[in-house]
Scaffold this motif. Sequence first.
Motif, PDB file in Angstrom:
ATOM      1  N   MET A 140       0.931  -1.335   0.401  1.00  0.00           N
ATOM      2  CA  MET A 140      -0.418   0.466   0.173  1.00  0.00           C
ATOM      3  C   MET A 140       0.857   1.335   0.157  1.00  0.00           C
ATOM      4  O   MET A 140      -0.069   2.049  -0.628  1.00  0.00           O
ATOM      5  CB  MET A 140      -0.701   0.121   1.560  1.00  0.00           C
ATOM      6  N   GLU A 141       2.309   0.988   0.371  1.00  0.00           N
ATOM      7  CA  GLU A 141       3.021   1.979   0.541  1.00  0.00           C
ATOM      8  C   GLU A 141       3.520   2.181  -0.761  1.00  0.00           C
ATOM      9  O   GLU A 141       4.025   4.027  -0.780  1.00  0.00           O
ATOM     10  CB  GLU A 141       4.278   1.986   1.266  1.00  0.00           C
ATOM     11  N   GLY A 142       3.493   2.454  -1.663  1.00  0.00           N
ATOM     12  CA  GLY A 142       4.351   2.326  -2.853  1.00  0.00           C
ATOM     13  C   GLY A 142       4.333   1.476  -4.484  1.00  0.00           C
ATOM     14  O   GLY A 142       4.263   0.336  -4.028  1.00  0.00           O
ATOM     15  N   VAL A 143       5.571   1.514  -5.829  1.00  0.00           N
ATOM     16  CA  VAL A 143       5.649   0.722  -5.984  1.00  0.00           C
ATOM     17  C   VAL A 143       6.496  -0.238  -5.774  1.00  0.00           C
ATOM     18  O   VAL A 143       7.720   0.651  -5.677  1.00  0.00           O
ATOM     19  CB  VAL A 143       5.560   1.221  -7.500  1.00  0.00           C
ATOM     20  N   VAL A 144       6.937  -1.357  -5.886  1.00  0.00           N
ATOM     21  CA  VAL A 144       7.542  -2.958  -5.299  1.00  0.00           C
ATOM     22  C   VAL A 144       8.485  -3.064  -6.649  1.00  0.00           C
ATOM     23  O   VAL A 144      10.030  -2.660  -6.102  1.00  0.00           O
ATOM     24  CB  VAL A 144       7.034  -4.019  -4.337  1.00  0.00           C
ATOM     25  N   HIS A 145       7.933  -2.718  -7.275  1.00  0.00           N
ATOM     26  CA  HIS A 145       9.258  -3.836  -8.149  1.00  0.00           C
ATOM     27  C   HIS A 145       8.389  -2.831  -9.554  1.00  0.00           C
ATOM     28  O   HIS A 145       7.221  -3.142 -10.006  1.00  0.00           O
ATOM     29  CB  HIS A 145       9.130  -4.768  -8.350  1.00  0.00           C
ATOM     30  N   LYS A 146       9.443  -2.500 -10.894  1.00  0.00           N
ATOM     31  CA  LYS A 146       8.524  -2.236 -11.944  1.00  0.00           C
ATOM     32  C   LYS A 146       9.457  -3.057 -12.803  1.00  0.00           C
ATOM     33  O   LYS A 146      10.968  -2.954 -12.970  1.00  0.00           O
ATOM     34  CB  LYS A 146       7.902  -0.837 -12.057  1.00  0.00           C
ATOM     35  N   GLU A 147       8.864  -3.000 -14.245  1.00  0.00           N
ATOM     36  CA  GLU A 147       9.969  -3.856 -15.258  1.00  0.00           C
ATOM     37  C   GLU A 147       9.116  -3.060 -16.609  1.00  0.00           C
ATOM     38  O   GLU A 147       8.097  -2.592 -16.627  1.00  0.00           O
ATOM     39  CB  GLU A 147       9.925  -4.928 -15.532  1.00  0.00           C
ATOM     40  N   PHE A 148       9.589  -2.719 -17.692  1.00  0.00           N
ATOM     41  CA  PHE A 148       9.473  -2.261 -18.315  1.00  0.00           C
ATOM     42  C   PHE A 148       9.988  -2.919 -20.023  1.00  0.00           C
ATOM     43  O   PHE A 148      11.189  -4.237 -20.045  1.00  0.00           O
ATOM     44  CB  PHE A 148       9.804  -0.889 -19.176  1.00  0.00           C
ATOM     45  N   LEU A 149       8.932  -3.322 -20.711  1.00  0.00           N
ATOM     46  CA  LEU A 149       9.105  -4.269 -21.975  1.00  0.00           C
ATOM     47  C   LEU A 149       9.972  -3.855 -22.738  1.00  0.00           C
ATOM     48  O   LEU A 149       9.312  -2.321 -23.335  1.00  0.00           O
ATOM     49  CB  LEU A 149       8.576  -4.876 -22.613  1.00  0.00           C
ATOM     50  N   GLU A 150      10.259  -3.809 -23.918  1.00  0.00           N
ATOM     51  CA  GLU A 150      11.313  -3.588 -24.617  1.00  0.00           C
ATOM     52  C   GLU A 150      10.013  -4.262 -26.566  1.00  0.00           C
ATOM     53  O   GLU A 150       9.242  -4.437 -25.870  1.00  0.00           O
ATOM     54  CB  GLU A 150      12.392  -4.781 -25.746  1.00  0.00           C
ATOM     55  N   GLN A 151      10.159  -2.821 -26.870  1.00  0.00           N
ATOM     56  CA  GLN A 151       9.203  -3.176 -27.725  1.00  0.00           C
ATOM     57  C   GLN A 151       9.021  -4.292 -28.646  1.00  0.00           C
ATOM     58  O   GLN A 151       9.961  -5.221 -29.077  1.00  0.00           O
ATOM     59  CB  GLN A 151       9.773  -1.956 -28.828  1.00  0.00           C
TER      60      GLN A 151
END
Length: 145
Positions: A1-12
């Motif tokens: 509830m406190e924030g984003v723990v993990h994020k990933e971005f995919l290549e196009q």
Amino acid sequence: MEGVVHKEFLEQRQTVNSERYISTLQALKLRLRRVRCDKDSILQHDNARPHTSRQTQDALRQLDLTTLPHPAYSPDLAPSYYYLFPQPKNYMYLKGHHYDNDEEVIADVRRWCRAQPSEFFADGVRQLVKRWRLCVDRNGDYVEK
């Protein structure tokens, strides 16, 4: 509830399959161990094939990740659908801005995530609870009708 723990971005042109999703789950588990006690964490994902495959279900058990069941045909229960993703569109840097490359977009999205107070994320979870109650009361039917 406190924030984003993990994020990933995919290549196009990269898509998420079971193998890719399992890799993300493994990274998430490691991140949870580093930033907070993961025993209280609950993973919510929808019924997309990479999330429901036998390989993914086996990985979830092996990683000991608790998941919140997701009713079929209820995409509006995903916080990314109703809360998280619509918000950056209004963010002053993202709205109407043309980016020259993916790195610029990623930097702005990261900046936006870091700028959100913990209350922003807590509010998204509270809205999820309300939506779940509506979904249960309506026997799994869409929340937004």
